[in-house]
Design a protein around this motif. Structure first.
Motif, mmCIF file in Angstrom:
data_model
loop_
_atom_site.group_PDB
_atom_site.id
_atom_site.type_symbol
_atom_site.label_atom_id
_atom_site.label_comp_id
_atom_site.label_asym_id
_atom_site.label_seq_id
_atom_site.Cartn_x
_atom_site.Cartn_y
_atom_site.Cartn_z
ATOM 1 N N MET A 27 -29.603 -44.753 -45.281
ATOM 2 C CA MET A 27 -30.532 -45.630 -46.022
ATOM 3 C C MET A 27 -31.970 -45.449 -45.841
ATOM 4 O O MET A 27 -32.483 -44.982 -44.803
ATOM 5 N N ARG A 64 -36.046 -46.867 -46.097
ATOM 6 C CA ARG A 64 -37.145 -48.237 -46.342
ATOM 7 C C ARG A 64 -38.004 -47.808 -47.108
ATOM 8 O O ARG A 64 -38.566 -46.724 -47.206
ATOM 9 N N THR A 113 -29.195 -56.933 -58.253
ATOM 10 C CA THR A 113 -28.931 -58.436 -57.637
ATOM 11 C C THR A 113 -29.928 -58.761 -56.584
ATOM 12 O O THR A 113 -29.665 -59.799 -56.248
ATOM 13 N N VAL A 114 -30.672 -57.775 -55.854
ATOM 14 C CA VAL A 114 -31.252 -58.281 -54.774
ATOM 15 C C VAL A 114 -32.787 -58.941 -55.370
ATOM 16 O O VAL A 114 -33.196 -59.994 -54.643
ATOM 17 N N LEU A 167 -34.468 -52.120 -48.525
ATOM 18 C CA LEU A 167 -33.364 -51.048 -47.927
ATOM 19 C C LEU A 167 -32.772 -50.509 -49.260
ATOM 20 O O LEU A 167 -32.522 -51.088 -50.304
ATOM 21 N N ILE A 168 -32.717 -48.944 -49.424
ATOM 22 C CA ILE A 168 -32.572 -48.253 -50.621
ATOM 23 C C ILE A 168 -31.335 -47.361 -50.160
ATOM 24 O O ILE A 168 -31.489 -46.444 -49.304
ATOM 25 N N THR A 169 -30.209 -47.587 -50.984
ATOM 26 C CA THR A 169 -29.236 -46.498 -50.686
ATOM 27 C C THR A 169 -29.204 -45.304 -51.912
ATOM 28 O O THR A 169 -29.737 -45.658 -52.937
ATOM 29 N N VAL A 179 -31.719 -50.585 -54.736
ATOM 30 C CA VAL A 179 -32.085 -51.329 -53.555
ATOM 31 C C VAL A 179 -30.826 -52.513 -53.178
ATOM 32 O O VAL A 179 -30.203 -52.775 -54.110
ATOM 33 N N VAL A 180 -30.564 -52.286 -51.972
ATOM 34 C CA VAL A 180 -29.381 -52.996 -51.413
ATOM 35 C C VAL A 180 -29.632 -54.277 -50.412
ATOM 36 O O VAL A 180 -28.859 -54.946 -50.384
ATOM 37 N N GLY A 181 -30.833 -54.304 -50.134
ATOM 38 C CA GLY A 181 -31.260 -55.335 -49.469
ATOM 39 C C GLY A 181 -32.813 -55.421 -49.254
ATOM 40 O O GLY A 181 -33.490 -54.498 -49.384
ATOM 41 N N VAL A 182 -33.167 -56.701 -48.730
ATOM 42 C CA VAL A 182 -34.545 -56.825 -48.469
ATOM 43 C C VAL A 182 -34.654 -56.987 -46.682
ATOM 44 O O VAL A 182 -33.887 -57.613 -46.104
ATOM 45 N N VAL A 183 -35.532 -56.298 -46.218
ATOM 46 C CA VAL A 183 -35.749 -56.275 -44.762
ATOM 47 C C VAL A 183 -36.537 -57.193 -44.101
ATOM 48 O O VAL A 183 -37.633 -57.321 -44.698
ATOM 49 N N ASP A 184 -35.906 -58.136 -43.400
ATOM 50 C CA ASP A 184 -36.748 -59.296 -42.939
ATOM 51 C C ASP A 184 -37.628 -58.633 -41.517
ATOM 52 O O ASP A 184 -38.795 -59.160 -41.501
#
Lengths: 86, 86, 86, 86, 86
Positions: free
Chosen positions: A1, A3, A46-47, A56-58, A78-83
């Motif tokens: 993935m 960023r 969905t994020v 985070l990008i796939t 986009v599969v998630g937000v990086v904390d």
């Protein structure tokens, strides 16, 4: 993935029917702690990442697995937000 | 997905039977607001993008999902025209 | 496959449901004997690589073959720890 | 797809059984009107491109769609000869 | 496909079960007649290439087509030894 940082929304009226309703984000890629001069466009279903957030990008065929319909003509999502990275 | 500017049409008489009737566009890639010195060739089946227009391109196996026949030997397709980034 | 050094864990609370429970590692890529300035994020499901370890990473659709569920939206996975090159 | 110039034939006696009889071409990639210093090897099954000709190359999983047998272990194939860009 | 020179064997004890018994080669990529500073790791199942030999490598999902089990988590495989380019 990969960023990256969300830097904009892409407006596209004339696009494939299968992509109607999709949100396309302009993303500036990050290498470790540095913003780079590389950019990609990723779908966010969905994020709901906002401008300025790190995500985070796939890419590739894996991107389609993030959607309900695996036959969508996309290659980055986009599969998630990086904390943080610890 | 990648963003790029359509700069030409590729003429190819001797090509695979599966590709007869396809329109191949020469695309100059864009990073954020800058034209780069990278180029790819993408199929345009339904968007009908014109020379000079900025387009969104899906690459890899996702490109085939934009066509009726998913067994086409292509790896990049125009999926939309970019109006603006906001 | 690529070789890289594990340099951190990525914390992401807001992510796709399919990725809950996954460990995401920040990896600095290695070319031969040199650390590069290229980085990727890879999932580690079974190798349990620690910070500082050198790992082998499979990218693309092959990454999904390392998981029980081949429909996961990922594109890079740790498949082994590198002991040495001889 | 990529554009490139055919610069040689690759001779390989010791190769996988599935690849016996395949013609492998050494290709110098082209960016717009310039030859680059990047090269790839592509299979040519039906186009019969000659040394010096400019060709269109499909990479990745799409390359296998150009062959009768989609389980061939290849990642790049010549899909056409470029006559001109207009 | 890519061309490269075999420069080493990778030893990995802690790896996925699906990869036990696989031979992983460190490969230095070649562009035309020049060794580059880019490296990848490729599996060699049947070619048995030795250190110093020039090989042809298939990457991506095509790599899995070279193995009996197409669900192996790999992304690069040696498919032949290059005798010469003519």
């Amino acid at each position: 993935m990969l960023r990256g940082k969300v830097i904009g929304n892409i407006v596209s009226t004339n696009k494939l029917d299968k992509l109607v309703g999709f949100k396309f984000l302009e993303i500036q890629l990050i290498e470790n702690t540095q913003l780079t001069d590389k950019y990609i466009v990723a779908v966010d279903r969905t994020v709901s990442a906002g401008i300025g957030e790190e995500v985070l990008i796939t890419t590739g065929s894996g991107a389609r697995m993030a959607l309900c319909d695996e036959s969508c003509p996309i290659d980055a999502v986009v599969v998630g937000v990086v904390d943080k990275i610890q």
